[in-house]
Design an enzyme around this catalytic site. Structure first.
Site, PDB file in Angstrom:
ATOM      1  N   CYS A 115     101.728  49.855  -2.736  1.00  0.00           N
ATOM      2  CA  CYS A 115     103.113  49.913  -2.241  1.00  0.00           C
ATOM      3  C   CYS A 115     103.310  49.154  -0.938  1.00  0.00           C
ATOM      4  O   CYS A 115     104.446  48.914  -0.525  1.00  0.00           O
ATOM      5  CB  CYS A 115     103.561  51.362  -2.076  1.00  0.00           C
ATOM      6  SG  CYS A 115     103.574  52.264  -3.626  1.00  0.00           S
ATOM      7  N   HIS A 160     109.629  52.005   2.922  1.00  0.00           N
ATOM      8  CA  HIS A 160     109.216  52.091   1.515  1.00  0.00           C
ATOM      9  C   HIS A 160     109.938  53.280   0.878  1.00  0.00           C
ATOM     10  O   HIS A 160     109.995  54.366   1.462  1.00  0.00           O
ATOM     11  CB  HIS A 160     107.698  52.249   1.456  1.00  0.00           C
ATOM     12  CG  HIS A 160     107.189  52.490   0.071  1.00  0.00           C
ATOM     13  ND1 HIS A 160     107.625  51.761  -1.008  1.00  0.00           N
ATOM     14  CD2 HIS A 160     106.296  53.394  -0.408  1.00  0.00           C
ATOM     15  CE1 HIS A 160     107.023  52.205  -2.098  1.00  0.00           C
ATOM     16  NE2 HIS A 160     106.216  53.191  -1.760  1.00  0.00           N
ATOM     17  N   ASN A 178     110.694  54.773  -6.742  1.00  0.00           N
ATOM     18  CA  ASN A 178     109.653  54.001  -6.060  1.00  0.00           C
ATOM     19  C   ASN A 178     109.243  52.833  -6.954  1.00  0.00           C
ATOM     20  O   ASN A 178     108.599  53.037  -7.978  1.00  0.00           O
ATOM     21  CB  ASN A 178     108.461  54.934  -5.771  1.00  0.00           C
ATOM     22  CG  ASN A 178     107.316  54.224  -5.072  1.00  0.00           C
ATOM     23  OD1 ASN A 178     107.296  53.003  -4.956  1.00  0.00           O
ATOM     24  ND2 ASN A 178     106.332  55.010  -4.625  1.00  0.00           N
TER      25      ASN A 178
END
Ligand code: UT7
Length: 333
Positions: free
Chosen positions: A116, A256, A286
């Site tokens: 990520c 994020h 996500n």
């Protein structure tokens, strides 16, 4: 020679059409909209359902839009970096497929894997190529087809993730704009808490690994949550402090999009009101490496030349970091 800065000169993005909302998901696993909204903050996510399409498909759509918006000539692109954990194939790279599909003849191109945090790493890497003076036009792409490794019978992970891609153009400038500072970290302590058990060289695919569901995301959510909050907050505060940034002059934070509670915790630590946090987790979940640039793609119109922006992410590895950007243009689209 004058000092060169690496400036973001445009953004492109792509999300698949199919929307998987919480109602639909509640028919697949024992969950409900209320739990997902309060514990994670995701309402719906996009899924690339069409057979035979992977991360390079979304990447190329995002990069095409980017090239159109920046009026880039394919022959002028000299570098392509794709941050992804879900490449079309183990090899060759997504980046090499992009060169072919977009007719880029003068670029060198490769994939970068930092889960990520991948897009942050791509920003820092491309910025240094541009600052060197040798490269003039770099495309960086964050793209992940998370649905390819989500177990849709596991309620602990399937509400979180979605698919998407977005891209930045990075170019040199002598103005004091662009990617001005960054702190990136990797510690390797995250392996037990966030990984895919099989499919790599330690445990290649076999009937055993398939029967035992070893090709899906394995996550110990609570532990990952704790590390994400403290590491993203610490590093964002550090990069802010050493650049003279605080609540009075930070215009935006691009965090994020893993969990709204993590985003809120980072905002509290930086003493920023929630309006300064750019958030689109509700619509996309996500999307791993795509999460940061997709958030800019969604909010591009709000950004003004000279805005101070902190990008921050956390991911498997563990990997994390924060990057300070002074935005370089007023959006006209
Ligand atoms: O992008 C890479 C970095 N990743 C992250 O940042 C993720 C960080 N972690 C998280 O975001 C959160 O830990 C999760 C969203 C994954 C989980 O939230 P949590 O508040 O830590 O929940 P939990 O796993 O501790 O589960 C709490 C309860 C459990 O029930 P009991 O044992 O208290 O009875 C779970 O079984 O919630 C239950 N639960 C669910 N209930 C309804 C877990 N998933 C669900 C669900 N629907 N989908």
């Amino acid at each position: 020679m004058e000092k060169l800065n690496a400036v973001i000169t445009g953004v492109g993005g792509y999300v698949p059409e199919y929307v998987l909302n919480n109602e639909e998901l509640s028919k697949m696993v024992d969950t409900n909209d209320e739990w997902i909204m309060t514990r994670i903050g995701v309402k719906e996510r996009r899924i690339l359902r069409e057979e035979g399409l992977g991360t390079s498909y979304m990447s190329r759509k995002a990069a095409r839009e980017l090239m159109r918006k920046t009026k880039a000539n394919p022959d002028d692109i000299d570098l392509v970096i794709v941050a992804t954990s879900t490449p079309d194939y183990h090899f060759p790279s997504v980046a090499s497929i992009i060169c072919d599909k977009l007719g880029l003849k003068n670029a060198f191109a490769y994939d970068l894997q930092a889960a990520c945090s991948g897009f942050l790493y791509a920003m820092e890497t491309a910025a240094n190529f541009i600052r060197s003076g040798r490269y003039k036009k770099a495309i960086i792409i964050g793209a992940d087809k998370m649905s390819a490794m989500v177990d849709y019978t596991d309620r602990a992970t399937c509400p979180i993730f979605g698919d998407g891609a977005a891209a930045f153009m990075i170019e040199p400038s002598t103005e004091e704009l662009g990617i001005l500072d960054g702190i990136l970290r990797t510690d390797g302590k995250g392996l037990p808490f966030l990984h895919m058990k099989a499919g790599g060289s330690v445990c290649p695919p076999s009937y055993f690994t398939i029967d035992n569901k070893m090709h899906y995301i394995y996550q110990e959510g609570k532990t990952v949550f704790r590390y994400a909050v403290s590491n993203m907050s610490d590093v964002s505060a550090e990069v802010a402090q050493r650049n003279g940034l605080d609540k009075s002059n930070i215009n935006w934070v691009v965090p994020h999009q893993a969990n709204l509670r993590i985003i809120d915790a980072v905002a509290r630590r930086l003493e920023l009101p929630s309006e300064k946090m750019l958030v689109n987790i509700e619509n996309y979940g996500n999307t791993s490496a795509a999460s940061l640039p997709l958030c800019i793609w969604d909010n591009e119109k709000k950004l003004k030349k000279g805005d101070n922006i902190i990008f921050t992410a956390f991911g498997a590895g563990f990997t994390w970091g924060a990057i300070y950007v002074k935005w370089a243009y007023d959006s006209n689209e």
